[in-house]
Motif scaffolding. Structure first.
Motif, mmCIF file in Angstrom:
data_model
loop_
_atom_site.group_PDB
_atom_site.id
_atom_site.type_symbol
_atom_site.label_atom_id
_atom_site.label_comp_id
_atom_site.label_asym_id
_atom_site.label_seq_id
_atom_site.Cartn_x
_atom_site.Cartn_y
_atom_site.Cartn_z
ATOM 1 N N UNK A 91 0.631 -1.237 -0.099
ATOM 2 C CA UNK A 91 0.150 -0.037 0.155
ATOM 3 C C UNK A 91 0.880 1.331 -0.061
ATOM 4 N N UNK A 92 0.281 2.459 -0.550
ATOM 5 C CA UNK A 92 1.482 3.532 -0.786
ATOM 6 C C UNK A 92 1.174 4.469 0.499
ATOM 7 N N UNK A 93 0.413 4.038 1.619
ATOM 8 C CA UNK A 93 0.451 4.628 2.921
ATOM 9 C C UNK A 93 0.945 3.685 4.024
ATOM 10 N N UNK A 94 1.682 2.741 3.551
ATOM 11 C CA UNK A 94 2.257 1.717 4.383
ATOM 12 C C UNK A 94 3.505 1.885 4.916
ATOM 13 N N UNK A 95 3.650 2.076 6.407
ATOM 14 C CA UNK A 95 4.971 2.534 6.817
ATOM 15 C C UNK A 95 6.024 1.764 6.472
ATOM 16 N N UNK A 96 5.684 0.153 6.168
ATOM 17 C CA UNK A 96 6.959 -0.789 5.624
ATOM 18 C C UNK A 96 7.200 -0.650 4.315
ATOM 19 N N UNK A 97 6.480 0.066 3.761
ATOM 20 C CA UNK A 97 6.689 0.241 2.208
ATOM 21 C C UNK A 97 8.404 0.377 1.761
ATOM 22 N N UNK A 98 9.152 0.635 2.622
ATOM 23 C CA UNK A 98 10.299 0.888 2.030
ATOM 24 C C UNK A 98 11.258 -0.569 1.988
#
Length: 258
Positions: free
Chosen positions: A205-212
């Motif tokens: 998801x584009x708002x996921x804090x784990x996106x990195x």
């Protein structure tokens, strides 16, 4: 790539054929006691046919019930079968916390419980897969076997699947968590991985804090020419994203293997 499932994809439909969901126990030598797993068999399941298998993993706070409690996978899959969009497959929903008391209780971040998610690799390969292949009419070839999961289970899917490309040709990670190994460890030989993989799916998801975590993996795959699907979705680290992932990922599995 942006993906959005059509309206009603996860809604119960009347008058369609339905798959079956059961809870079974298998003996785990890796853990030392019986363990439970849920299993979805598709509409019209028959011992006269050989099925592919998807092992679908939960997150750090879940167990073998998490997908069914929150994700409605049986409804999503039943609807896809009714629309003729899936290859025949069994879906196995294990408990990825491989320890004697594998319930998601107490401190779910306890080091012993984190280690149990790592131990699941042995439980899966040594115990669960042989159990499924003994008790269900399924393919025993890598081409007929997939692994995917959400969050902690997404990390497990990458860690296990990419380390065992002799066992899995189809791998999916939905919002993989920090348990995901560094890309250089996941794919030390990009050319070999590219040759063996039928599908490598990575989404977040584009708002996921784990996106990195996903972006780091995607960047490495792109740099080293490993074919994969990178899907960035609207949303955070939550079920609307993961249900959408299942809808799209499942349709790509086991195509062209006959």
């Amino acid at each position: 790539m942006r993906i959005t499932a059509p309206e009603g994809y996860d809604q119960y439909r009347e008058n369609i054929a339905r798959g079956n969901v059961e809870m079974v126990e298998y003996i785990s030598r890796a853990v030392g006691n019986p363990r439970k797993t849920r299993i979805y068999t598709p509409p019209g399941y028959s011992q006269d046919q050989t099925y592919n298998v998807l092992y679908l993993l939960h997150g750090i706070g879940g167990d073998e019930n998490e997908w069914f409690n929150h994700g409605q996978p049986h409804i999503i899959l039943d609807n896809l079968y009714a629309d003729g969009m899936l290859e025949p497959m069994i879906v196995v929903f294990p408990n990825g916390r491989a320890m004697p008391d594998d319930r998601p209780v107490g401190d779910i971040f306890d080091p012993e419980k984190i280690q149990a998610f790592e131990r699941f690799e042995l439980d899966l390969l040594q115990d669960l897969i042989p159990f499924i292949e003994t008790n269900y009419k399924v393919s025993t070839d890598r081409e007929g076997r997939a692994i995917a999961g959400l969050s902690m289970g997404g990390g497990q899917s990458l860690n296990i699947g990419l380390n065992h490309l002799d066992r899995f040709a189809w791998i999916g990670a939905f919002s993989p968590a920090p348990n995901t190994k560094a890309p250089e460890q996941l794919i030390p030989n990009p050319q070999e991985a590219a040759a063996l993989l039928r599908l490598l799916w990575l989404s977040c998801g584009d708002e996921d804090n784990l996106k990195h975590i996903s972006e780091r993996t995607h960047a490495y795959l792109a740099e080293h020419g490993v074919p994969h699907i990178w899907a960035e979705e609207s949303g955070g680290h939550d079920w609307p994203v993961w249900k959408n992932d299942l809808y799209h990922f499942s349709q790509r599995l086991f195509k062209g293997t006959k």
